[in-house]
Write a protein that holds these residues in place. Sequence first.
Motif, PDB file in Angstrom:
ATOM      1  N   ILE A  74       0.846  -1.203   0.000  1.00 45.17           N
ATOM      2  CA  ILE A  74       0.000   0.000   0.000  1.00 45.17           C
ATOM      3  C   ILE A  74       0.882   1.253   0.000  1.00 45.17           C
ATOM      4  O   ILE A  74       1.639   1.484   0.943  1.00 45.17           O
ATOM      5  N   PRO A  75       0.787   2.096  -1.027  1.00 49.80           N
ATOM      6  CA  PRO A  75       1.651   3.284  -1.118  1.00 49.80           C
ATOM      7  C   PRO A  75       1.125   4.439  -0.252  1.00 49.80           C
ATOM      8  O   PRO A  75      -0.018   4.856  -0.374  1.00 49.80           O
ATOM      9  N   LEU A  76       1.991   4.948   0.611  1.00 53.40           N
ATOM     10  CA  LEU A  76       1.613   6.001   1.558  1.00 53.40           C
ATOM     11  C   LEU A  76       2.515   7.228   1.414  1.00 53.40           C
ATOM     12  O   LEU A  76       3.682   7.118   1.029  1.00 53.40           O
ATOM     13  N   GLY A  77       1.973   8.384   1.778  1.00 54.44           N
ATOM     14  CA  GLY A  77       2.765   9.597   1.910  1.00 54.44           C
ATOM     15  C   GLY A  77       3.077   9.834   3.375  1.00 54.44           C
ATOM     16  O   GLY A  77       2.306   9.442   4.258  1.00 54.44           O
ATOM     17  N   VAL A  78       4.207  10.478   3.654  1.00 57.61           N
ATOM     18  CA  VAL A  78       4.662  10.698   5.028  1.00 57.61           C
ATOM     19  C   VAL A  78       4.833  12.195   5.271  1.00 57.61           C
ATOM     20  O   VAL A  78       5.578  12.869   4.554  1.00 57.61           O
ATOM     21  N   LYS A  79       4.143  12.698   6.268  1.00 61.13           N
ATOM     22  CA  LYS A  79       4.312  14.109   6.647  1.00 61.13           C
ATOM     23  C   LYS A  79       5.782  14.376   6.956  1.00 61.13           C
ATOM     24  O   LYS A  79       6.459  13.547   7.588  1.00 61.13           O
ATOM     25  N   ASP A  80       6.267  15.527   6.538  1.00 61.11           N
ATOM     26  CA  ASP A  80       7.702  15.846   6.657  1.00 61.11           C
ATOM     27  C   ASP A  80       8.161  16.020   8.102  1.00 61.11           C
ATOM     28  O   ASP A  80       9.320  16.335   8.348  1.00 61.11           O
ATOM     29  N   ASN A 123       4.280  18.031   2.319  1.00 57.11           N
ATOM     30  CA  ASN A 123       4.402  19.419   2.754  1.00 57.11           C
ATOM     31  C   ASN A 123       3.594  19.664   4.032  1.00 57.11           C
ATOM     32  O   ASN A 123       2.630  18.947   4.326  1.00 57.11           O
ATOM     33  N   MET A 124       3.967  20.689   4.777  1.00 53.79           N
ATOM     34  CA  MET A 124       3.336  20.974   6.058  1.00 53.79           C
ATOM     35  C   MET A 124       3.690  22.387   6.498  1.00 53.79           C
ATOM     36  O   MET A 124       4.670  22.975   6.018  1.00 53.79           O
ATOM     37  N   ASP A 125       2.898  22.958   7.413  1.00 52.87           N
ATOM     38  CA  ASP A 125       3.304  24.209   8.033  1.00 52.87           C
ATOM     39  C   ASP A 125       4.614  24.011   8.782  1.00 52.87           C
ATOM     40  O   ASP A 125       4.849  22.957   9.375  1.00 52.87           O
ATOM     41  N   GLU A 126       5.457  25.029   8.764  1.00 55.66           N
ATOM     42  CA  GLU A 126       6.775  24.928   9.376  1.00 55.66           C
ATOM     43  C   GLU A 126       6.680  24.514  10.849  1.00 55.66           C
ATOM     44  O   GLU A 126       5.983  25.146  11.638  1.00 55.66           O
ATOM     45  N   PHE A 127       7.362  23.416  11.186  1.00 55.19           N
ATOM     46  CA  PHE A 127       7.341  22.844  12.533  1.00 55.19           C
ATOM     47  C   PHE A 127       5.908  22.617  13.033  1.00 55.19           C
ATOM     48  O   PHE A 127       5.645  22.659  14.232  1.00 55.19           O
ATOM     49  N   ALA A 128       4.988  22.387  12.105  1.00 57.72           N
ATOM     50  CA  ALA A 128       3.579  22.108  12.417  1.00 57.72           C
ATOM     51  C   ALA A 128       2.860  23.315  13.019  1.00 57.72           C
ATOM     52  O   ALA A 128       1.827  23.158  13.651  1.00 57.72           O
ATOM     53  N   SER A 136       4.922  26.991   5.381  1.00 61.63           N
ATOM     54  CA  SER A 136       5.987  26.092   4.931  1.00 61.63           C
ATOM     55  C   SER A 136       7.075  26.834   4.167  1.00 61.63           C
ATOM     56  O   SER A 136       6.789  27.730   3.365  1.00 61.63           O
ATOM     57  N   HIS A 137       8.319  26.443   4.390  1.00 60.63           N
ATOM     58  CA  HIS A 137       9.444  26.979   3.615  1.00 60.63           C
ATOM     59  C   HIS A 137       9.276  26.652   2.137  1.00 60.63           C
ATOM     60  O   HIS A 137       9.821  27.351   1.276  1.00 60.63           O
ATOM     61  N   TYR A 138       8.511  25.614   1.835  1.00 62.46           N
ATOM     62  CA  TYR A 138       8.337  25.154   0.452  1.00 62.46           C
ATOM     63  C   TYR A 138       7.092  25.723  -0.211  1.00 62.46           C
ATOM     64  O   TYR A 138       6.689  25.284  -1.282  1.00 62.46           O
ATOM     65  N   GLY A 162      -0.346  19.025   3.437  1.00 59.22           N
ATOM     66  CA  GLY A 162       0.142  18.165   2.365  1.00 59.22           C
ATOM     67  C   GLY A 162      -0.459  16.776   2.443  1.00 59.22           C
ATOM     68  O   GLY A 162      -0.823  16.171   1.419  1.00 59.22           O
ATOM     69  N   SER A 163      -0.581  16.255   3.662  1.00 60.16           N
ATOM     70  CA  SER A 163      -1.167  14.928   3.859  1.00 60.16           C
ATOM     71  C   SER A 163      -2.616  14.910   3.390  1.00 60.16           C
ATOM     72  O   SER A 163      -3.042  14.005   2.656  1.00 60.16           O
ATOM     73  N   ALA A 164      -3.407  15.914   3.807  1.00 56.72           N
ATOM     74  CA  ALA A 164      -4.821  15.959   3.460  1.00 56.72           C
ATOM     75  C   ALA A 164      -5.019  16.155   1.958  1.00 56.72           C
ATOM     76  O   ALA A 164      -5.856  15.484   1.336  1.00 56.72           O
ATOM     77  N   ALA A 165      -4.252  17.071   1.358  1.00 57.83           N
ATOM     78  CA  ALA A 165      -4.393  17.346  -0.068  1.00 57.83           C
ATOM     79  C   ALA A 165      -3.989  16.132  -0.900  1.00 57.83           C
ATOM     80  O   ALA A 165      -4.645  15.804  -1.896  1.00 57.83           O
TER      81      ALA A 165
END
Length: 493
Positions: A74-80, A123-128, A136-138, A162-165
């Motif tokens: 199962i392919p998953l994405g990982v929060k940074d 992607n995520m808000d900087e330091f959550a 995010s820096h990105y 990033g996870s939700a999107a």
Amino acid sequence: MSELTNLTIAEARARLEKREITAAELTDAYLAAIEAANPTLNAYVAVTADKARAMAAASDARLAAGTAGALEGIPLGVKDLFATEGEHTQAGSHILDGFRPPYESTVTANLWADGAVMLGKLNMDEFAMGSSNETSHYGPVVNPWRAEGDDKALVPGGSSGGSAAAVAAWLCAGATATDTGGSIRQPAAFTGTVGIKPTYGRCSRWGTVAFASSLDQAGPIARDVRDAAILLRSMASVDDKDTTSADVPVADYEAAIGRSVKGMRIGIPKEYRMDGMPGEIEAVWQQGIAWLRAAGAEIVDISLPHTKYALPAYYIVAPAEASSNLARYDGVRYGLRVPGRDLLEMYENTRAAGFGAEVKRRVMIGTYVLSAGYYDAYYLRAQKVRTLIKKDFEDVFEAGVEAILTPATPSAAFGIGDQDMAADPVKMYLNDVFTVTVNMAGLPGIAVPAGLDGKGLPLGLQLIGRPFDEETLFATAHVLEEAAGHFAPRRWW
């Protein structure tokens, strides 16, 4: 979107087990989807294509040998925010430039041990620190949902935007996320996905970049309630490396799906009816109440009297812990280093260049409330309020209430660069008004899609449960999901 990326985790698992598809095919379909969509949505900050294909090949070998794990292929994405060995891990921040940890977080290690495939870092808000994924820096993540007749880019919520999107846009089968004050549930509500913040201590925090250690908790974002249950079972564990992780058996959460809620007592807190709350939020809340009542649940009015103090108390406790946790980023051992004339100036230059505006704001607030002369007036008082908030919930649960139903957010997704939010940080913080109490009390909470607003944007409901009773949340959330139906964005990217 290929047919393969449209499969839920449960559907993909069944087809993989029957050898109707291969893990390699599934992974390649997701990598192609990411390549096509990510330049527009900016959900991934790093794509680990070679690693994903190698992990998929290993999964196919185990599937063929009959030794498949619970998430095999199962392919998953990982929060940074989660450390991934040898791979990009920057918590969305410039100050961690180039950091590739030599270790794996416990949560991701659990997923890989069960056969999951890593697609990349999200992607995520900087330091959550944020409620819109704009810190995010990105750069900001773009919500795959758009208002009807409007091309304006919307935020996906934060910090796990990033996870939700990525989940909503079919760029991963599911994703890891974290929740300190609503950072799983709010973005799930904004994107029409399901997100659960489990009980504090249910998932290990080891190897997860810290924001506020007494509030942070990992959890999944998925397309439906069943998928969230499947993911949480693999993510959760006790861990000797995290003394706050709880030695409580991990239940078969998926088995709770379909369980009746007949006779269950569901609490409706009067304090969550906020002044100025949009009519559409009240309407979806009332609809949720009607669905649960129709399923046989008993609806009871309850009071959580200290709710009004939760947001100000949270925005003292969380920045205080952040200022302590972020002191380790100094340019000496890893990440960004900006030279100076001496060591102190190097510290100052590195932190000035490395941290974004929102992180600096919270570090300064946190340092202030912990400083001599203000500790008792702010931090100590906030911790006392936190105890009262926790007691409110304990009293309600002791009275026989099994779950609490509330809105997940005070509105639908708003625009990227919204001027009102940008001009007044407190307006942004108010996005967490329905979610922070759960973190302050250490309780589990799940956000489930419940309908669309007048502009066709998703709205979510939140269920709050008793400590380590995630099973009841999954069972109740599934009832809401079945009544509401499933929602997906119209593809435009």
